[in-house]
Scaffold this active site. Structure first.
Site, PDB file in Angstrom:
ATOM      1  N   SER A 333       0.803  -1.234   0.000  1.00 40.43           N
ATOM      2  CA  SER A 333       0.000   0.000   0.000  1.00 40.43           C
ATOM      3  C   SER A 333       0.832   1.278   0.000  1.00 40.43           C
ATOM      4  O   SER A 333       0.283   2.371  -0.222  1.00 40.43           O
ATOM      5  CB  SER A 333      -0.941   0.002   1.209  1.00 40.43           C
ATOM      6  OG  SER A 333      -1.941  -0.982   1.062  1.00 40.43           O
ATOM      7  N   ASP A 357     -17.007   1.857  -2.134  1.00 47.44           N
ATOM      8  CA  ASP A 357     -16.121   0.729  -1.842  1.00 47.44           C
ATOM      9  C   ASP A 357     -16.883  -0.319  -1.037  1.00 47.44           C
ATOM     10  O   ASP A 357     -17.099  -0.158   0.167  1.00 47.44           O
ATOM     11  CB  ASP A 357     -14.899   1.232  -1.054  1.00 47.44           C
ATOM     12  CG  ASP A 357     -13.964   0.114  -0.624  1.00 47.44           C
ATOM     13  OD1 ASP A 357     -14.208  -1.056  -1.000  1.00 47.44           O
ATOM     14  OD2 ASP A 357     -12.982   0.404   0.080  1.00 47.44           O
ATOM     15  N   HIS A 378     -15.172   0.436   2.665  1.00 46.59           N
ATOM     16  CA  HIS A 378     -15.085   1.765   3.282  1.00 46.59           C
ATOM     17  C   HIS A 378     -16.255   2.670   2.889  1.00 46.59           C
ATOM     18  O   HIS A 378     -16.272   3.853   3.250  1.00 46.59           O
ATOM     19  CB  HIS A 378     -13.769   2.439   2.875  1.00 46.59           C
ATOM     20  CG  HIS A 378     -12.546   1.671   3.292  1.00 46.59           C
ATOM     21  ND1 HIS A 378     -11.939   1.842   4.511  1.00 46.59           N
ATOM     22  CD2 HIS A 378     -11.848   0.697   2.642  1.00 46.59           C
ATOM     23  CE1 HIS A 378     -10.889   1.023   4.591  1.00 46.59           C
ATOM     24  NE2 HIS A 378     -10.821   0.322   3.473  1.00 46.59           N
TER      25      HIS A 378
END
Length: 613
Positions: A333, A357, A378
């Site tokens: 990430s 998401d 999310h």
């Protein structure tokens, strides 16, 4: 005898005289020309040859330059010691010699076993052999009163390359060691000499930098040989010294390394496998460079037994392997800020763009599912929150909309797939994959899912810790950066600066990106929020977790993690203090699992060492 006969004999006699005269003249001319050649034309060369026939030249080894940290602390020094030395080529019976020496010098069975092998090598190359280093006063006394028994042995001062911090700088500074024949030949060619007989100053004889800074700056550190010339008799015995040209000692090198920062990095890593690189953003100076686990450069530089070398070489943790510049890890990430800038530069997204998401991304081509780390996802999320919360789905989607060739070209600006250090030892360029690489290496075509994986730093892409530090510094300095170096101010060094040329990214984009990375720690939803209380200043960061084995559920991973070697790697990049960052750091801890909670505290402690001085 008639008059004609007498006249004929007289002519014959006269002809003989003329012939002899001519022959004599020819001999005289040859003699005179030869004398002229010897005395005048070739006088210089014959005079030199004559001198050489009655003289002997020895090289004088120079002292190697010291290596210091940025504050003048000596990292590598030349330490004298009293050593017992033998001229190995003159010893007829090495076994008997060792047996006698053991009566007066403390040598164990392993020492003797190792010396037996070294006798052969030293004798073959006409080198001195160190029987024992750092003799005690008692051993010196015992030998001196009996040295008549050992005509080919003597005690003399020899230097060793020694560090006060033998395991802190194993890979950054590296080590020096005895040169082999090909290395010696190159050294002598650079000195314009073929003479190999040397008056040694070092216990290891002719030494050369083998790894690290010792290798990279070997020519600067080495210096130049001097000469000592002796008159000799017909048997080759030295009569008297006729001339001496002093050696030019090597140049000391002041590095950018910082002992205290390196010590904190070493202590925080605590022997775990991984690497830490710390840099000064403005200059590109490397302040700390740690690959863990390490090894003692003193032991390597000054001689290991065969068993010691075998144990180090076969250690499962690979202490010789320089993870900082050669270890390949998926950036995970931590790549997301660079992917975000790609989206902005290519007008795919902006800071107001939002995406729902659900916790996964479905590849339209074949319905394959790429899952995020958070179950349920999310929700509706913009770019700022996607970086703070590390939404995989957001970046899966962004990568899917990208062309792989454009994306890899963009990522190369940040140091990925490139050599980012001017003087690191054998740095690896990592891997920035593309369709041609995959076909050439895997004999398989590129598909869109490979690009999707690249969007979250997984798949085929890999980076070294020093590339990750460069990437962090590049983000911190808003797309402009010097190549890294341990010695930025070395004479005639060309400082190479990388400038990110773009059309759509402006100052406000850089500031927003920095704010998002600050939120990784400071925002309540940030993935590295537990670092907030470990400092009293603001830093920007991005953590990551490198998957070694792909699993569908957390339950599957719990089974996998029972084997330590299959646990995820922990990774983080950070820079600060904000808003005007001075330092950047990258940390990789193999099988550490969580970037925020495992690699993060290490990064904070290293920055604390710099910012709380």
């Amino acid at each position: 005898m008639n008059i004609e006969e007498r006249h004929f004999e007289k002519g014959l006699y006269k002809g003989r005289l003329i012939f002899l005269f001519i022959i004599f003249c020819i001999i005289l001319v040859v003699f005179i020309s030869r004398v002229y050649e010897l005395q005048i034309t070739n006088y210089g060369s014959y005079s030199s040859a004559s001198i050489q026939n009655k003289s002997k030249e020895f090289l004088i080894q120079p002292n190697r330059g010291l290596i210091l940290d940025r504050k003048g602390k000596i990292l590598i020094n030349n330490i004298p010691s009293y050593d017992l030395i033998v001229n190995a080529s003159k010893v007829v019976n090495p076994e008997e010699q060792l047996k006698k020496l053991r009566e007066y010098i403390n040598l164990n069975d392993n020492d003797v076993k190792d010396l037996r092998k070294k006798f052969i090598e030293s004798s073959e190359f006409n080198r001195e052999l160190i029987i024992k280093r750092d003799l005690s006063e008692e051993e010196i006394a015992k030998f001196e009163v009996r040295k008549f028994m050992f005509p080919n042995a003597f005690i003399d001062i020899r230097y060793r390359r020694v560090s006060e911090y033998p395991e802190l700088f194993s890979h950054a500074i590296g080590y020096s060691g005895r040169s082999n024949l090909s290395e010696m030949k190159k050294i002598f060619e650079s000195e314009y000499t073929t003479n190999r007989e040397t008056i040694y100053k070092y216990a290891a004889g002719h030494i050369i930098g083998k790894t690290g800074i010792e290798h990279t700056y070997d020519q600067v550190l080495r210096g130049k040989f001097g000469k000592r010339i002796f008159e000799i008799d017909a048997s080759g015995k030295l009569i008297k010294q006729t001339e001496e040209i002093l050696p030019v000692n090597g140049t000391n090198i002041i590095t950018s390394l910082d002992v205290e920062v390196q010590r904190v990095a070493y202590e925080e890593m605590a022997g775990r496998r991984g690497a830490i690189v710390v840099t000064e953003i403005k200059t590109g100076n490397i302040l700390a460079y740690l690959s863990s686990p390490s090894f003692s450069i003193n032991d390597i530089a000054n001689g290991l037994t065969e068993k010691q070398f075998y144990d180090l070489s076969n250690d499962v943790d690979k202490p010789f392997f320089d993870r900082a510049a050669q270890g390949r890890y998926s950036p995970a990430s931590t790549i997301k800020p660079a992917i975000a800038l790609f989206g902005i530069e290519n007008n795919i997204i902006d800071w107001d763009f939002t995406l729902d998401d659900p916790g996964y991304f479905i590849l339209p081509e074949d319905g394959r599912i790429y899952r995020g780390w958070k179950k349920g996802g999310h929700g509706n999320i913009n770019l700022n929150d996607a970086i703070i919360e590390s939404s995989n789905t957001f970046f899966f989607s962004l990568a899917y909309k990208s062309e792989i060739e454009d994306l890899t070209k963009h990522l190369s600006n940040f140091g990925f797939g490139e050599i980012v250090c001017l003087d690191c030892f054998l740095p690896d360029s990592g891997l920035l994959p593309n369709p041609s690489w995959k076909m050439n290496n895997l004999n398989f075509g590129w598909f869109k899912g490979d690009t999707v994986n690249l969007g979250v730093g997984q798949g085929y892409m890999s980076a070294t810790p020093i590339q990750l530090a460069y990437y962090a510094s590049f983000l911190a300095n808003k797309g402009e950066l010097n190549k890294f170096s341990f010695v930025q101010d070395i004479d005639n060094k060309e400082v190479k600066k990388n400038i990110f040329l773009n059309n759509n990214i402006d100052e406000s984009d850089w500031l927003k990106l920095h704010e998002s990375m600050i939120g990784v720690i400071e925002n309540p939803k940030g993935t590295a929020g537990r670092l907030r209380t470990l400092k009293d200043y603001t830093i920007a960061a991005k953590s990551g977790t490198v998957e070694l084995v792909s699993t569908e559920t957390k339950e599957d991973y719990k089974i996998i993690r029972e084997i330590e070697g299959q646990r995820d790697h922990a990774i983080i990049i950070a820079f600060g203090p904000m808003p005007n960052p001075k330092y950047a750091v990258s940390v990789v801890i193999e099988n550490g699992e969580s970037g925020g909670s495992v690699a993060g505290p290490v990064a904070i402690e290293v920055l604390n060492a710099l910012l709380k001085k």
